[in-house]
Scaffold this active site. Structure first.
Site, PDB file in Angstrom:
ATOM      1  N   GLU A  68      -5.076  -5.417  10.718  1.00 44.09           N
ATOM      2  CA  GLU A  68      -4.100  -4.348  10.906  1.00 44.09           C
ATOM      3  C   GLU A  68      -4.347  -3.649  12.240  1.00 44.09           C
ATOM      4  OE1 GLU A  68      -2.317  -3.102   6.917  1.00 44.09           O
ATOM      5  OE2 GLU A  68      -4.007  -1.795   7.302  1.00 44.09           O
ATOM      6  N   HIS A 107      -9.378   0.805   5.250  1.00 41.70           N
ATOM      7  CA  HIS A 107      -8.093   1.004   5.914  1.00 41.70           C
ATOM      8  C   HIS A 107      -8.289   1.905   7.136  1.00 41.70           C
ATOM      9  CE1 HIS A 107      -3.978   2.323   6.643  1.00 41.70           C
ATOM     10  NE2 HIS A 107      -3.607   1.239   5.990  1.00 41.70           N
ATOM     11  N   GLU A 150      -6.710   4.326   8.214  1.00 41.63           N
ATOM     12  CA  GLU A 150      -6.573   5.771   7.941  1.00 41.63           C
ATOM     13  C   GLU A 150      -7.857   6.320   7.331  1.00 41.63           C
ATOM     14  OE1 GLU A 150      -2.886   5.401   5.793  1.00 41.63           O
ATOM     15  OE2 GLU A 150      -1.910   4.825   7.659  1.00 41.63           O
ATOM     16  N   GLY A 187       2.556   1.982  10.834  1.00 39.60           N
ATOM     17  CA  GLY A 187       3.460   3.115  10.650  1.00 39.60           C
ATOM     18  C   GLY A 187       4.161   3.554  11.929  1.00 39.60           C
ATOM     19  N   SER A 204       3.709  -2.426  10.349  1.00 40.40           N
ATOM     20  CA  SER A 204       5.172  -2.414  10.468  1.00 40.40           C
ATOM     21  C   SER A 204       5.808  -3.766  10.128  1.00 40.40           C
ATOM     22  CB  SER A 204       5.593  -1.955  11.870  1.00 40.40           C
ATOM     23  OG  SER A 204       5.109  -0.646  12.122  1.00 40.40           O
ATOM     24  N   LYS A 263       0.081   4.255  -0.219  1.00 38.44           N
ATOM     25  CA  LYS A 263      -0.579   5.412   0.419  1.00 38.44           C
ATOM     26  C   LYS A 263      -0.416   6.672  -0.447  1.00 38.44           C
ATOM     27  CE  LYS A 263       0.056   3.240   4.864  1.00 38.44           C
ATOM     28  NZ  LYS A 263       0.081   3.374   6.292  1.00 38.44           N
ATOM     29  N   ASN A 272       0.865  -1.183   0.000  1.00 40.18           N
ATOM     30  CA  ASN A 272       0.000   0.000   0.000  1.00 40.18           C
ATOM     31  C   ASN A 272       0.905   1.238   0.000  1.00 40.18           C
ATOM     32  OD1 ASN A 272      -1.785   2.059   0.546  1.00 40.18           O
ATOM     33  ND2 ASN A 272      -2.305   1.352   2.603  1.00 40.18           N
TER      34      ASN A 272
HETATM   35  C1  PEP Z   1      -0.713  -0.092   6.322  1.00 39.42           C
HETATM   36  O1  PEP Z   1      -0.948   1.099   6.401  1.00 39.42           O
HETATM   37  O2  PEP Z   1      -1.491  -0.837   5.714  1.00 39.42           O
HETATM   38  C2  PEP Z   1       0.494  -0.591   6.980  1.00 39.42           C
HETATM   39  C3  PEP Z   1       0.535  -1.839   7.323  1.00 39.42           C
HETATM   40  O3  PEP Z   1       1.482   0.331   7.170  1.00 39.42           O
HETATM   41  P1  PEP Z   1       2.956   0.030   7.766  1.00 39.42           P
HETATM   42  O4  PEP Z   1       3.468  -1.219   7.124  1.00 39.42           O
HETATM   43  O5  PEP Z   1       3.756   1.233   7.426  1.00 39.42           O
HETATM   44  O6  PEP Z   1       2.780  -0.140   9.254  1.00 39.42           O
END
Ligand code: PEP
Length: 251
Positions: free
Chosen positions: A168, A96, A98, A174, A214, A12, A10
């Site tokens: 997630e 997601h 966000e 992040g 992460s 973003k 992703n």
């Molecule tokens: C995400 O936003 O889907 C995600 C997993 O981000 P990150 O890997 O940066 O934690």
């Protein structure tokens, strides 16, 4: 791990057109001929068409980061499933965290989007996950159950089996904080149990559940070794092809 691994990046709100082309090229070079893992990249809308062109002769598939559920019309700023299909999209990320926290995504809109995506023949990646407060207060299971049931309401078992769920935990996105492999697996087993209640064991066993939060080359192997972790949804580490490749082919 019974199901075929599925790793999606992703991107973003990152990459200009040139940056997207360059990153896609690097991803294709690094993992474009991997045969035993499903791989997708999800660039911003503005770069979908260009990335489609770069990945077209590889095993890397195209995903979008969101969609609107209506077919067409006066919905300024929105993009439909048909538009995504027309530029070569296969997967669509829905719900997601966000989107949920900054842009008023609700279980109801997640459900509408999931239905629209399935009706169009695209494949949803439905994101669920708890915040740190929810985990600490013991409401994690209730939150995840509500999100899963909300997303899949009114959907047939056949359609549900076409979906991927991305677990997630919001506190791991992040932040550099990763769920331990055991924490991730426990959540995945719980999600599979809810899906089994909704659609039966066969659907629950075959639906793929990605971990996101992460994930990076250093922790991918231990996460992917867990019984119920079928892949990863990758944010930060998807922006560097070598890191992304280190997750697709973890050592
Ligand atoms: C995400 O936003 O889907 C995600 C997993 O981000 P990150 O890997 O940066 O934690």
């Amino acid at each position: 791990m019974a199901n075929r691994v599925f790793i999606a990046g992703n991107w973003k709100m990152n990459t200009t057109l040139d940056e997207a082309r360059a990153l896609a090229k690097d991803v294709v070079e690094a993992v474009g001929s991997v045969g035993d893992v499903d791989v997708a990249v999800c660039p911003p809308y503005t770069n979908l068409q260009a990335v489609a062109e770069v990945i077209k002769d590889s095993n890397v598939k195209l995903g979008a980061q969101d969609v609107h559920w209506e077919e067409k019309g006066a919905f300024t700023g929105k993009v439909s499933c048909a538009m995504l299909k027309s530029v070569g999209v296969t997967y669509v990320i829905i719900g997601h965290s966000e989107q949920r926290s900054y842009f008023n995504e609700t279980d109801e809109t997640v459900n509408k989007k999931t239905k629209a995506v399935l009706a169009s023949g695209l494949l949803p990646i439905v994101c669920v996950g708890e915040t740190l407060e929810e985990r600490k207060s013991g409401s994690m299971d209730a939150v995840i159950e509500k999100q899963v049931k909300g997303a899949f309401g009114g959907i047939s078992a056949e359609d549900a089996s076409k979906c991927t769920v991305a677990y997630e935990p919001v506190w791991a996105i992040g932040t550099g904080e990763t769920a331990t492999p055991q924490q991730a697996n426990e959540a995945h087993i719980f999600i599979r149990k809810i899906i089994s209640e909704l659609f039966g064991k066969e659907t629950a066993d075959t639906i793929r559940i990605q971990y996101g939060g992460s994930m990076k080359p250093g922790n991918a192997k231990s996460l992917l070794e867990e019984s119920d972790v079928d892949g990863g949804l990758i944010g930060g580490a998807a922006l560097k092809a070598s890191d992304f490749a280190g997750i697709v082919k973890p050592k």
